[in-house]
Design an enzyme around this catalytic site. Structure first.
Site, PDB file in Angstrom:
ATOM      1  N   ARG A   1       0.843  -1.188   0.042  1.00  0.00           N
ATOM      2  CA  ARG A   1      -0.157  -0.071  -0.025  1.00  0.00           C
ATOM      3  C   ARG A   1       1.084   1.392  -0.035  1.00  0.00           C
ATOM      4  NH1 ARG A   1      -0.661   2.535   5.097  1.00  0.00           N
ATOM      5  NH2 ARG A   1       0.147   1.369   6.934  1.00  0.00           N
TER       6      ARG A   1
ATOM      7  N   SER B   1       5.709   6.301  -2.734  1.00  0.00           N
ATOM      8  CA  SER B   1       6.467   5.677  -3.766  1.00  0.00           C
ATOM      9  C   SER B   1       7.751   5.071  -2.809  1.00  0.00           C
ATOM     10  CB  SER B   1       6.983   6.870  -4.667  1.00  0.00           C
ATOM     11  OG  SER B   1       5.946   7.251  -5.371  1.00  0.00           O
ATOM     12  N   ARG B   2       7.394   4.623  -1.691  1.00  0.00           N
ATOM     13  CA  ARG B   2       8.757   4.231  -0.675  1.00  0.00           C
ATOM     14  C   ARG B   2       9.819   5.258  -0.433  1.00  0.00           C
ATOM     15  NH1 ARG B   2       4.875   1.419  -0.241  1.00  0.00           N
ATOM     16  NH2 ARG B   2       4.769  -0.860  -0.098  1.00  0.00           N
ATOM     17  N   LEU B   3       9.578   6.599  -0.709  1.00  0.00           N
ATOM     18  CA  LEU B   3      10.607   7.637  -0.492  1.00  0.00           C
ATOM     19  C   LEU B   3      10.149   8.039   1.123  1.00  0.00           C
ATOM     20  CD1 LEU B   3      10.718   9.579  -3.847  1.00  0.00           C
ATOM     21  CD2 LEU B   3      12.390   7.642  -3.039  1.00  0.00           C
TER      22      LEU B   3
END
Length: 212
Positions: free
Chosen positions: A8, A189-191
């Site tokens: 997610r 975005s996993r940043l």
């Protein structure tokens, strides 16, 4: 189940250097208060990691029972698995997994045993049945059955009656003296945003952003 496809996005917010206080305990207090206000279940739960004399790590959930500039405190049986580990290696790690608000806090430090008066003061604030359970449970030892455990509990009830229950010699607490604390905030975005406080020789704190 295709668990490799479970994912997610983290969209609740971000974390900037300007959002952070100069001291990690003050920052922890702010985040803890915000988590409490969301009515998250068991916000004081933390994963405690220890390592035994052979280098084998282990984890378990314990409850945070206090925090201040000196560190983060918890209580336990002093003959338990975790306590035996701490006799050999005082280095520990705490993790507060506040996933519902897309946050984590990681505490790095070493554990120091609390004084008996400190442990006694807390012990007598516990519910009576919890005090009895501390006497009844030989934590981490093999027990033959649930029935045996419940029988020990009833024995302790009979032993102490309606009187005050003393602090067991084998029960106490620890303070995790922190030398680094990381704050993690999920981002798209996993940043993710990650900041770590590191204690300096003058007891001031250096704050750095980490790559996600």
């Amino acid at each position: 189940m295709d668990i490799d496809q479970w994912r997610r996005e983290y969209l609740r917010g971000g974390l900037n250097r300007s959002d952070l206080k100069g001291d990690p305990v003050e920052q922890f207090e702010q985040w803890l208060q915000e988590v409490v206000e969301t009515e998250l279940s068991d916000p004081s739960c933390m994963s405690l990691s220890t390592v035994d004399s052979e280098g084998q790590p282990s984890q378990r959930i314990v409850l945070l029972k206090g925090y201040d500039a000196r560190g983060f405190t918890f209580y336990t049986n002093l003959q338990s698995h975790k306590a035996r580990d701490l006799e050999q290696n005082q280095k520990v790690c705490l993790l507060f997994p506040w996933q519902s608000v897309e946050r984590q806090v990681i505490v790095y430090g070493h554990a120091e045993k609390l004084t008996r008066p400190e442990a006694e003061a807390y012990f007598h604030t516990r519910p009576r049945d919890s005090q009895l359970a501390a006497w009844a449970s030989h934590q981490s030892d093999v027990v033959e059955s649930r029935e045996q455990l419940e029988n020990r509990f009833e024995e302790m009830k009979a032993r102490f009656g309606d009187g005050e229950i003393p602090l067991p010699e084998f029960w106490g607490g620890y303070r995790v003296v922190h030398h680094a604390v990381e704050f993690w905030q999920g981002r798209a975005s996993r940043l993710h945003d990650r900041f770590i406080y590191r204690r300096q020789g003058d007891d001031n704190w250096q704050l750095e952003r980490l790559s996600p």
